[in-house]
Enzyme design. Structure first.
Site, PDB file in Angstrom:
ATOM      1  N   HIS A  24     -52.252  15.181  20.345  1.00  0.00           N
ATOM      2  CA  HIS A  24     -50.923  15.787  20.232  1.00  0.00           C
ATOM      3  C   HIS A  24     -49.849  14.941  20.930  1.00  0.00           C
ATOM      4  O   HIS A  24     -48.671  15.109  20.658  1.00  0.00           O
ATOM      5  CB  HIS A  24     -50.952  17.182  20.853  1.00  0.00           C
ATOM      6  N   ASN A  71     -44.251  23.324  21.306  1.00  0.00           N
ATOM      7  CA  ASN A  71     -43.664  24.379  20.474  1.00  0.00           C
ATOM      8  C   ASN A  71     -42.238  24.747  20.873  1.00  0.00           C
ATOM      9  O   ASN A  71     -41.652  25.652  20.277  1.00  0.00           O
ATOM     10  CB  ASN A  71     -44.570  25.628  20.460  1.00  0.00           C
ATOM     11  N   ASP A  96     -47.792  13.544  15.864  1.00  0.00           N
ATOM     12  CA  ASP A  96     -49.145  13.537  15.304  1.00  0.00           C
ATOM     13  C   ASP A  96     -49.159  14.346  14.014  1.00  0.00           C
ATOM     14  O   ASP A  96     -48.356  15.267  13.841  1.00  0.00           O
ATOM     15  CB  ASP A  96     -50.129  14.137  16.310  1.00  0.00           C
ATOM     16  N   ASN A 117     -46.154  22.704  15.020  1.00  0.00           N
ATOM     17  CA  ASN A 117     -45.291  23.551  15.846  1.00  0.00           C
ATOM     18  C   ASN A 117     -44.094  22.821  16.443  1.00  0.00           C
ATOM     19  O   ASN A 117     -43.037  23.413  16.632  1.00  0.00           O
ATOM     20  CB  ASN A 117     -46.105  24.213  16.961  1.00  0.00           C
TER      21      ASN A 117
END
Length: 192
Positions: A24, A71, A96, A117
């Protein structure tokens, strides 16, 4: 990207050592690489982000790593955009992407979030999807394996050998977009 005065390049990730080596956070790695290549360390903090601001010719470049967790990335970027009067079309986001095999890159513009997100947060914060994106393939876990566990996990040993090259290529794609625009970058990088 237009010829506007300000261009913001954001890499998405999660703050803290716990996440630093995860899939991530590949957006953060690309920003760190660009920071090294341009010779400008990310030595400032503002709007819940680490960043650096410098000039290339007549344009001011902002390299930004939101420290809000994935997020909520959009809220930090929206604050930068508001302060510096940057249109979303002049924001380049590196992140990513599980829909791409590991090692693949795709340049995208005006696309939906695709379940990511960080991108969802940006679209929500700006009310638009007009940014350009460098999607960096991290592969999908497949089957019933946890998607969250996959993106918050570290790269497999067989991926690690090619990771540095992938990050460098993503950084090159960002530079290509700055110099030649998104359409040219799509023709160059999306076909590889």
């Amino acid at each position: 990207m237009s010829d506007s005065e300000f261009i913001l390049i954001a890499g998405l990730g999660n703050p803290g050592g716990k996440y630093s080596q995860t899939r991530h956070n590949i957006g953060f790695w690309v920003i760190d690489t660009l920071s090294e290549e341009f010779g400008h360390p990310l030595d400032r903090s503002q709007f819940d982000a680490q960043y650096v601001k410098f000039k290339i010719g007549s344009r001011t470049i902002l390299l930004v790593k939101p420290m809000t967790y994935m997020n909520r990335s959009g809220f930090s970027l929206q604050k930068f955009a508001s302060f510096y009067k940057i249109d979303l079309a002049d924001i380049l986001v590196v992140h990513d992407d599980m829909d791409l095999d590991f090692g693949k890159l795709k340049i995208a513009k005006n696309r939906g979030h695709g379940g990511h997100n960080g991108i969802r947060s940006i679209i929500d914060a700006f009310g638009s999807k007009a940014c350009t994106r460098v999607r960096v393939g991290v592969g999908h876990p497949g089957g019933d394996r946890s998607v969250t566990g996959h993106v918050l996990g570290r790269f497999a040993p067989e991926e690690s050998a090619d990771l540095e090259e992938l990050v460098k290529t993503a950084a090159q794609a960002c530079c290509h977009i700055l110099e030649n625009g998104a359409a040219s970058a799509m023709n160059t990088f999306n076909t590889k």
